[in-house]
Design an enzyme around this catalytic site. Structure first.
Site, PDB file in Angstrom:
ATOM      1  N   HIS A  94       0.731  -1.113   0.107  1.00  0.00           N
ATOM      2  CA  HIS A  94      -0.171  -0.008   0.021  1.00  0.00           C
ATOM      3  C   HIS A  94       0.778   1.328   0.090  1.00  0.00           C
ATOM      4  O   HIS A  94       2.010   1.265   0.138  1.00  0.00           O
ATOM      5  CB  HIS A  94      -1.055   0.012   1.127  1.00  0.00           C
ATOM      6  CG  HIS A  94      -0.396  -0.009   2.501  1.00  0.00           C
ATOM      7  ND1 HIS A  94       0.458  -0.929   3.038  1.00  0.00           N
ATOM      8  CD2 HIS A  94      -0.134   1.133   3.323  1.00  0.00           C
ATOM      9  CE1 HIS A  94       0.980  -0.346   4.316  1.00  0.00           C
ATOM     10  NE2 HIS A  94       0.735   0.578   4.432  1.00  0.00           N
ATOM     11  N   ASP A 113       0.566   4.959   1.769  1.00  0.00           N
ATOM     12  CA  ASP A 113      -0.112   5.253   3.232  1.00  0.00           C
ATOM     13  C   ASP A 113      -1.565   6.414   2.838  1.00  0.00           C
ATOM     14  O   ASP A 113      -1.232   7.090   2.038  1.00  0.00           O
ATOM     15  CB  ASP A 113       0.615   6.111   4.003  1.00  0.00           C
ATOM     16  CG  ASP A 113       1.413   5.046   4.905  1.00  0.00           C
ATOM     17  OD1 ASP A 113       0.932   3.825   5.041  1.00  0.00           O
ATOM     18  OD2 ASP A 113       2.525   5.457   5.351  1.00  0.00           O
ATOM     19  N   HIS A 142       4.688   0.279   0.086  1.00  0.00           N
ATOM     20  CA  HIS A 142       5.502  -0.463   1.196  1.00  0.00           C
ATOM     21  C   HIS A 142       4.684  -1.737   1.847  1.00  0.00           C
ATOM     22  O   HIS A 142       3.346  -1.855   1.592  1.00  0.00           O
ATOM     23  CB  HIS A 142       5.967   0.456   2.429  1.00  0.00           C
ATOM     24  CG  HIS A 142       5.093   1.108   3.041  1.00  0.00           C
ATOM     25  ND1 HIS A 142       4.200   2.248   2.486  1.00  0.00           N
ATOM     26  CD2 HIS A 142       4.547   0.786   4.290  1.00  0.00           C
ATOM     27  CE1 HIS A 142       3.321   2.648   3.482  1.00  0.00           C
ATOM     28  NE2 HIS A 142       3.380   1.874   4.557  1.00  0.00           N
ATOM     29  N   ARG A 194       5.254   6.005  14.355  1.00  0.00           N
ATOM     30  CA  ARG A 194       5.123   6.492  13.094  1.00  0.00           C
ATOM     31  C   ARG A 194       4.396   8.127  12.916  1.00  0.00           C
ATOM     32  O   ARG A 194       3.641   8.290  13.581  1.00  0.00           O
ATOM     33  CB  ARG A 194       3.980   5.675  12.345  1.00  0.00           C
ATOM     34  CG  ARG A 194       4.045   5.845  10.669  1.00  0.00           C
ATOM     35  CD  ARG A 194       3.049   4.926  10.325  1.00  0.00           C
ATOM     36  NE  ARG A 194       1.757   5.483  10.134  1.00  0.00           N
ATOM     37  CZ  ARG A 194       1.005   5.090   9.017  1.00  0.00           C
ATOM     38  NH1 ARG A 194       1.257   4.047   8.050  1.00  0.00           N
ATOM     39  NH2 ARG A 194      -0.147   5.677   8.742  1.00  0.00           N
TER      40      ARG A 194
HETATM   41  C1  SIN Z   1       3.079   0.839   7.719  1.00  0.00           C
HETATM   42  O1  SIN Z   1       2.466   0.561   6.898  1.00  0.00           O
HETATM   43  O2  SIN Z   1       3.106   2.027   8.003  1.00  0.00           O
HETATM   44  C2  SIN Z   1       3.917  -0.007   8.891  1.00  0.00           C
HETATM   45  C3  SIN Z   1       5.297  -0.487   8.165  1.00  0.00           C
HETATM   46  C4  SIN Z   1       5.978  -1.368   9.286  1.00  0.00           C
HETATM   47  O3  SIN Z   1       5.435  -1.669  10.201  1.00  0.00           O
HETATM   48  O4  SIN Z   1       7.076  -1.820   8.800  1.00  0.00           O
END
Ligand code: SIN
Length: 279
Positions: free
Chosen positions: A97, A99, A255, A270
């Site tokens: 995805h 974000d 990612h 995050r």
């Molecule tokens: C995310 O999708 O922001 C999580 C990425 C992660 O936990 O490595």
């Protein structure tokens, strides 16, 4: 500051820079240029508290909107991505995805800071959507250039979605609701506002259709694009260490949080930065 590419085009590790203090103009410019070149930067050996993490992020933009997930106390723009060692159930972020691509102005960048890292596993994988675009034939690029993808959070945060129901066993407080059913359209091909490079802008978590196409047509085209965009040749992988901070560009990268560390705890912080409507 030393920048070491992870692959020929996507991702780099960054050493010998201290992100806990305000950056001088030259260092900030060098980071911005490295980010434009590599799209994913993994800064090693950092030691940041939450205020310093926020202050670092704010040198690159303003905070984005963070729906559905309860942020950490006193920091409405910082999420704690936590997975207990014994936790089961779907892992947050474990699907390709970009974000919050369902937002009208999806985040430009995401910053993830490693607080507690499994001894092995728990990497984050990335795929360049510029490389994915460039590998398409000219007729396919032309077809996609006139189309809009339909994005929605429904598969993740809608009432019937992966995280749609409250779950007291889950260490992250994720609260889906009906607002996840809304849809937003974005071009399937977007142009990066800083580099001017084109990239594919679809992802299997949030892109649910193509504007004006029958479901069967859209599904066939999207399935092709989802498969095409995650080719191993377009990828890089970040192996986390305590104190690593990775920043990625949601405008041109997808990612995936790899779910391979059962029995180990993982904790990350995050932040997402505000973006612009894709064009
Ligand atoms: C995310 O999708 O922001 C999580 C990425 C992660 O936990 O490595």
């Amino acid at each position: 500051m030393q920048v070491t590419p992870l692959t020929g085009r996507l991702g780099a590790e960054v050493f010998d820079v201290d992100l806990s203090k305000p950056l001088d103009v030259v260092t900030l410019r060098n980071i911005e240029m490295a980010f434009a070149d590599h799209s994913v930067l993994c800064f090693r050996d950092q030691s940041l508290d939450v205020d310093q993490f926020e202050a670092f992020a704010l040198q690159f933009g303003t905070f984005g909107d963070t729906p559905f997930i309860t942020p950490i106390d006193g920091h409405p723009n910082v999420l704690r991505l936590l997975r207990r060692a014994d936790e089961q159930g779907p892992l947050f972020g474990s699907g390709w995805h970009s974000d919050w691509s369902f937002q009208a102005s999806p985040p430009s960048a995401t910053l993830l800071y490693g607080v507690d890292i499994p001894a092995s596993g728990g990497d984050t994988a990335f795929i360049s959507q510029e490389l994915a675009y460039e590998a398409l034939s000219a007729p396919m690029q032309q077809l996609l250039g006139g189309l809009q993808g339909v994005h929605s959070a429904r598969r993740s945060y809608g009432p019937k979605g992966t995280f749609g129901q409250a779950n007291p066993q889950r260490s992250m407080e994720i609260i889906g609701d009906e607002s996840a059913l809304r849809t937003t359209c974005h071009p399937l091909i977007r142009t990066h506002p800083i580099t001017g490079r084109k990239s594919l802008f679809v992802n299997e978590v949030y892109t649910i259709g193509i504007e004006g196409m029958h479901d069967a047509e859209a599904k066939a085209l999207l399935d092709f694009l989802f498969n095409h965009s995650r080719r191993i040749d377009f990828s890089c992988r970040v192996r986390w260490q305590q104190g690593s901070l990775t920043m990625w560009d949601n405008r041109c990268v997808q990612h995936y949080a790899i779910d391979d560390y059962f029995g180990h705890r993982r904790e990350m912080l995050r932040i997402t930065l505000a973006g612009e409507p894709p064009v």
